[in-house]
Scaffold this active site. Structure first.
Site, short mmCIF file in Angstrom:
data_model
loop_
_atom_site.label_atom_id
_atom_site.label_comp_id
_atom_site.label_asym_id
_atom_site.label_seq_id
_atom_site.Cartn_x
_atom_site.Cartn_y
_atom_site.Cartn_z
N CYS A 161 0.86 -1.19 0.04
CA CYS A 161 0.04 -0.15 0.19
C CYS A 161 0.81 1.38 0.10
O CYS A 161 0.34 2.27 -0.17
CB CYS A 161 -0.89 0.07 1.14
SG CYS A 161 -2.02 -1.49 1.30
N HIS A 300 -2.66 7.76 6.49
CA HIS A 300 -2.77 6.54 6.04
C HIS A 300 -4.29 5.85 6.28
O HIS A 300 -5.01 5.59 5.27
CB HIS A 300 -1.84 5.23 6.35
CG HIS A 300 -1.99 4.00 5.80
ND1 HIS A 300 -1.64 4.07 4.35
CD2 HIS A 300 -2.14 2.80 6.14
CE1 HIS A 300 -1.97 2.66 3.96
NE2 HIS A 300 -2.21 2.13 5.24
N GLU A 311 -1.29 4.47 14.22
CA GLU A 311 -1.08 5.76 13.46
C GLU A 311 -1.04 6.83 14.30
O GLU A 311 -0.21 7.93 14.14
CB GLU A 311 -1.73 5.77 12.15
CG GLU A 311 -1.01 6.99 11.17
CD GLU A 311 -1.91 7.08 10.01
OE1 GLU A 311 -1.34 7.85 9.09
OE2 GLU A 311 -2.80 6.37 9.57
N LYS A 329 -9.56 8.27 2.74
CA LYS A 329 -9.91 6.79 2.54
C LYS A 329 -11.29 6.78 2.86
O LYS A 329 -12.11 5.85 2.50
CB LYS A 329 -9.11 5.80 3.33
CG LYS A 329 -7.85 5.65 2.48
CD LYS A 329 -7.27 4.19 3.28
CE LYS A 329 -5.81 4.16 2.55
NZ LYS A 329 -4.70 5.21 3.01
N HIS A 334 -9.75 2.21 0.15
CA HIS A 334 -8.27 1.76 -0.01
C HIS A 334 -8.00 1.28 -1.36
O HIS A 334 -8.23 0.13 -1.44
CB HIS A 334 -8.18 0.87 1.15
CG HIS A 334 -6.67 0.88 1.27
ND1 HIS A 334 -5.54 1.37 0.79
CD2 HIS A 334 -5.80 0.06 2.30
CE1 HIS A 334 -4.22 0.90 1.00
NE2 HIS A 334 -4.61 0.42 2.06
N PHE A 393 1.45 -3.74 3.78
CA PHE A 393 1.71 -5.24 4.21
C PHE A 393 3.15 -5.43 4.33
O PHE A 393 3.77 -4.91 3.35
CB PHE A 393 1.02 -6.38 3.67
CG PHE A 393 -0.62 -6.34 4.14
CD1 PHE A 393 -1.15 -5.42 4.92
CD2 PHE A 393 -1.35 -7.28 3.41
CE1 PHE A 393 -2.22 -5.90 5.58
CE2 PHE A 393 -2.72 -7.55 3.91
CZ PHE A 393 -3.21 -6.81 4.85
#
Length: 404
Positions: A161, A300, A311, A329, A334, A393
């Protein structure tokens, strides 16, 4: 190390918020979620997605689209818009001084899934010879370079991502090294497919909310996962000198980039956010500024319980507790490898227009997330410098700093 500023002279966007920069910015500032029930997911455990509305490669004038996967078509459409904004004509440049970097986490998964079904149903003789030229992770970058006659460095970063931000950060480094005069960089993804939806659902990463309007709700106390999206974001980057020499307008500047690895877990962020903190601090050092200089964080903010909480702690410690924060988002869902580039573009627009987009879907902030969250409505005010976070990831983290 001396600081380096890359001029952003063009932006192109194809996302669930619309096709084109103007449509995207209006939708994101309005804060309306783009998620909807997806008839192609009717038989799957999750039926909500964030698709690019009404996208047609043919109507977009993409001549070779029949030989491209959907993610490549997104990338090339976004790149052409970015070039128009930058006032660049590929027929007039020296191709060896033009670099192309398009990151992706999934590549042409739609093509690969369809051809695998053909293999199982009809046998190997019916598998298309275009399967790999359409499906490989590097093909958006490769096809774009072919389209534009760009014979400089051509790279396809894959950092899940964070891929789109990796492309922009590496592209900026190519300018700093003098390896290119013009860099076309971003990310593209088209992962709303049966395999990807099923796999993310099995991981319990996707929202099970049945209401598309509140399925993606970053930082909300009731968040339960993300909504899968798609699209592309592309920027044209140039050195300040090159942009000035050709009289180009500068939309914003990429002034810092940091990257790191959690080295912790394949899917879960480090519980203290150590890797994300390293990336942000590296970007700050690269730009020669401190967290106090940041006027906005495009988080994010995936809408997953652990990511958002982790975060938030990172932002408080590495930037400042009082900095305004939002996650776009909530609108786009996403888009995986495209997310970082799309969100970097939104950060650049926030800097350009001194307007912070709200977090769509957020109505009841998690009390454990002690941040100045922008939601309900966009917030005007001097931004100056924006931070765009992206975490993938594998524990792969990026931080981009965008300034006026």
């Amino acid at each position: 190390m001396s600081t380096f500023s890359a001029a952003i002279t063009g932006i192109g966007l194809v996302s669930p918020a619309g096709t084109g920069v103007d449509a995207n910015w209006a939708h994101v500032v309005d804060g309306e979620p783009a998620a909807g029930m997806d008839p192609e997911l009717d038989e799957l455990p999750v039926r909500i997605s964030c698709r690019v509305p009404g996208f047609s490669p043919t109507e977009a004038g993409l001549r070779g689209a029949r030989q491209w996967d959907r993610y490549t078509a997104f990338a090339i459409a976004a790149a052409y818009e970015a070039l128009r904004h930058a006032g660049l004509d590929p027929r007039e440049w020296e191709g060896s001084r033009v670099a192309v970097l398009i990151g992706s986490g999934a590549g042409g998964t739609g093509t690969l899934e369809r051809q695998h079904q053909t293999l199982l149903a009809d046998g190997p003789a019916d598998v298309s010879p275009l399967t790999l030229p359409m499906g490989l992770l590097n093909m958006a970058a490769g096809q774009l370079a072919i389209e534009l006659g760009a014979t400089g460095p051509c790279l396809a970063p894959c950092t899940a991502c964070a891929s789109g931000a990796s492309a922009i950060g590496i592209g900026r480094d190519l300018l700093r090294l003098g390896a290119a005069d013009i860099v076309i960089a971003g990310g593209a993804e088209a992962p709303v497919t049966p395999l990807y939806v099923s796999a993310f659902a099995r991981m319990r990463a996707l929202s099970r909310n049945r209401d598309p309007g509140t399925a993606s709700r970053p930082f909300d106390v009731a968040r339960d996962g993300f909504v899968l999206g798609e699209g592309a974001g592309v920027m044209v980057l140039e050195s300040e000198e090159h942009a000035r020499a050709r009289g180009a307008g500068v939309l914003a500047r990429a002034i810092g980039y940091g990257a790191s690895a959690d080295a912790h877990h394949v899917t879960s962020p480090h519980p203290e956010g150590s890797g994300a903190t390293l990336a942000i601090r590296a970007a700050l050092a690269d730009a020669g500024i401190t967290g106090a200089d940041i006027g906005y964080v495009n988080a994010h903010g995936t809408s997953t319980p652990m990511n958002d909480r982790t975060e938030a702690g990172v932002i408080r410690s590495a930037v400042a507790p009082e900095v305004p924060v939002s996650s776009t988002k909530g609108v786009t869902g996403h888009p995986l490898g495209a997310a970082a580039a799309i969100e970097a573009a939104y950060a650049a627009l926030a800097v350009r227009y001194d307007l912070i987009p709200p977090t769509a879907g957020l109505t009841d902030p998690d009390p454990e997330i002690d941040l100045d969250l922008v939601f309900k409505a966009a917030r005007p005010g001097r931004v100056g410098v924006a931070l765009s976070n992206s975490f993938g990831f594998g524990g792969q983290n990026t931080a981009l700093l965008i300034a006026a």
